[in-house]
Design an enzyme around this catalytic site. Sequence first.
Site, PDB file in Angstrom:
ATOM      1  N   LEU A 172       0.866  -1.280  -0.414  1.00 54.22           N
ATOM      2  CA  LEU A 172      -0.028  -0.175  -0.237  1.00 54.22           C
ATOM      3  C   LEU A 172       0.799   1.460   0.110  1.00 54.22           C
ATOM      4  O   LEU A 172       0.996   2.089  -0.770  1.00 54.22           O
ATOM      5  CB  LEU A 172      -0.873   0.064   1.092  1.00 54.22           C
ATOM      6  CG  LEU A 172      -1.749  -0.909   1.490  1.00 54.22           C
ATOM      7  CD1 LEU A 172      -2.770  -0.676   2.412  1.00 54.22           C
ATOM      8  CD2 LEU A 172      -2.665  -0.654   0.026  1.00 54.22           C
ATOM      9  N   GLY A 216       7.322   3.619   4.088  1.00 55.18           N
ATOM     10  CA  GLY A 216       8.208   4.304   4.744  1.00 55.18           C
ATOM     11  C   GLY A 216      10.377   4.547   4.821  1.00 55.18           C
ATOM     12  O   GLY A 216      10.511   3.426   4.588  1.00 55.18           O
ATOM     13  N   GLY A 263      10.122   0.502   6.739  1.00 53.52           N
ATOM     14  CA  GLY A 263       9.712  -0.336   5.347  1.00 53.52           C
ATOM     15  C   GLY A 263       8.627  -0.260   4.966  1.00 53.52           C
ATOM     16  O   GLY A 263       8.137   0.840   4.469  1.00 53.52           O
ATOM     17  N   CYS A 264       7.590  -1.025   4.957  1.00 51.45           N
ATOM     18  CA  CYS A 264       6.464  -1.214   3.673  1.00 51.45           C
ATOM     19  C   CYS A 264       5.233  -1.622   4.269  1.00 51.45           C
ATOM     20  O   CYS A 264       5.013  -2.133   5.574  1.00 51.45           O
ATOM     21  CB  CYS A 264       6.613  -2.178   2.715  1.00 51.45           C
ATOM     22  SG  CYS A 264       7.527  -1.786   1.853  1.00 51.45           S
ATOM     23  N   LYS A 324       2.094  -2.870   8.566  1.00 45.80           N
ATOM     24  CA  LYS A 324       3.287  -2.273   8.536  1.00 45.80           C
ATOM     25  C   LYS A 324       4.349  -3.106   9.085  1.00 45.80           C
ATOM     26  O   LYS A 324       4.460  -3.953  10.146  1.00 45.80           O
ATOM     27  CB  LYS A 324       3.474  -0.844   8.902  1.00 45.80           C
ATOM     28  CG  LYS A 324       4.802  -0.690   8.964  1.00 45.80           C
ATOM     29  CD  LYS A 324       4.809   0.283  10.308  1.00 45.80           C
ATOM     30  CE  LYS A 324       4.063   1.947   9.833  1.00 45.80           C
ATOM     31  NZ  LYS A 324       4.040   3.069  10.396  1.00 45.80           N
ATOM     32  N   ASP A 368       4.916  15.067  12.760  1.00 52.04           N
ATOM     33  CA  ASP A 368       5.194  13.990  11.709  1.00 52.04           C
ATOM     34  C   ASP A 368       3.431  14.047  11.060  1.00 52.04           C
ATOM     35  O   ASP A 368       3.092  13.839   9.799  1.00 52.04           O
ATOM     36  CB  ASP A 368       6.184  12.692  11.638  1.00 52.04           C
ATOM     37  CG  ASP A 368       6.676  12.228   9.686  1.00 52.04           C
ATOM     38  OD1 ASP A 368       6.270  13.708   9.598  1.00 52.04           O
ATOM     39  OD2 ASP A 368       6.769  11.634   9.685  1.00 52.04           O
TER      40      ASP A 368
END
Length: 382
Positions: free
Chosen positions: A98, A101, A104-105, A120, A217
């Site tokens: 999806l 970052g 990781g993914c 995640k 963030d």
Amino acid sequence: MDSQKKLLIALIVACSSLGASVLFSVCWWSFHSKRKRRAQRDGAQSSDSEEAAMGLSVPSLLDRFSSLKMVNRNVSILVMDLKMLEKATNGFKESNILGQGAFGCVYKGMLDDDMHIAVKKLDCGSQDASKVYEIEVGFLSKMQHQNIISLLGYCIHGEARFIVYELMQNGSLETQLYGSSNGSALTWHKRMKIALDTARGLEYLHKHCKPPVIHRDLKSANILLDADFNAKLADFGLAVTEVTRKKNRVKLSGTLGYVAPEYVLDGNLTDKSDVYAFGVVLLELLLGRRPLEKLAPTQCQSVVAWAMPQLTDRSRLPDIVDPVIKDTMDVKHLYQAAAVAVLCLQPEPIYRPLITDVLHSLIPLVPVELGGTLKTERSAPY
């Protein structure tokens, strides 16, 4: 008779002295017992307070969880098996990604009960990645709000860490604005609804969390949208509490284009830093432009610097609005939204509003059926 009287008096004095001694001993024991219990109770409360302020560490989580962790009466977090997550994501197949970052993914998946999830996956070989994981699980395990992403579970396998969330069907605001649809699914009212939801999520962090939390963030990539375009804040890996911020000088972190100037220049981090980032997101919703746009391979343009003079010019403002929503809103509402953005983007934090004030300014711009107070006529566009 005198001897008997003297003996009787001596016995009375001795018994009185013995009784007083016993009474004193009982009172002394009772006092110290209560004091010890109070000290233990205060120590436990202090420990709980520190844990709440800093977030639960992974070892603490592992100690307390068996297969299900009850955070409170309404929230439970599942400790998930790696094989379950592999099956749900088709072995973490590339087509299930999806987003990606720094560490990781994120993969979409489906559990056996047809529940859709987002997973995640972080490689925690580095200390920074491990810290981000601990912070995020720690924060989300204690949060429950309609505009904060829900944590469903977690998994630890070797150096890999997995965080499982509810799946947000419409992805991130960033994807909606700059993906293949180019914002076409986001009407003016939906955009104002997303801004309002985001403000509500921030208000929960700033005003209702104990101690208050600074997201640090906030950006369009970390605002996720469900099937009805309700917005929820995600990615708390860089979040800090007010307690942590006051005790330690927080290392500069965030995403270029969203970071407040005082934080970049002086390391001064407050809840007004989140308000600045919110102003950037609101600008994205109004203009359909990224915070930083490339003019050349080595040159970027700040959309904030470019837009600020035009946001306060009523003759120029309608011309810089995202073409997708141009001429679809009451121009008075456009001016109001732009005014909120201008206030949030003030260079000096003292001149920025609190997020609660931002929230109250946006409510009249959102239709009643979407959670605001605006009464609209559906029959014809403005």
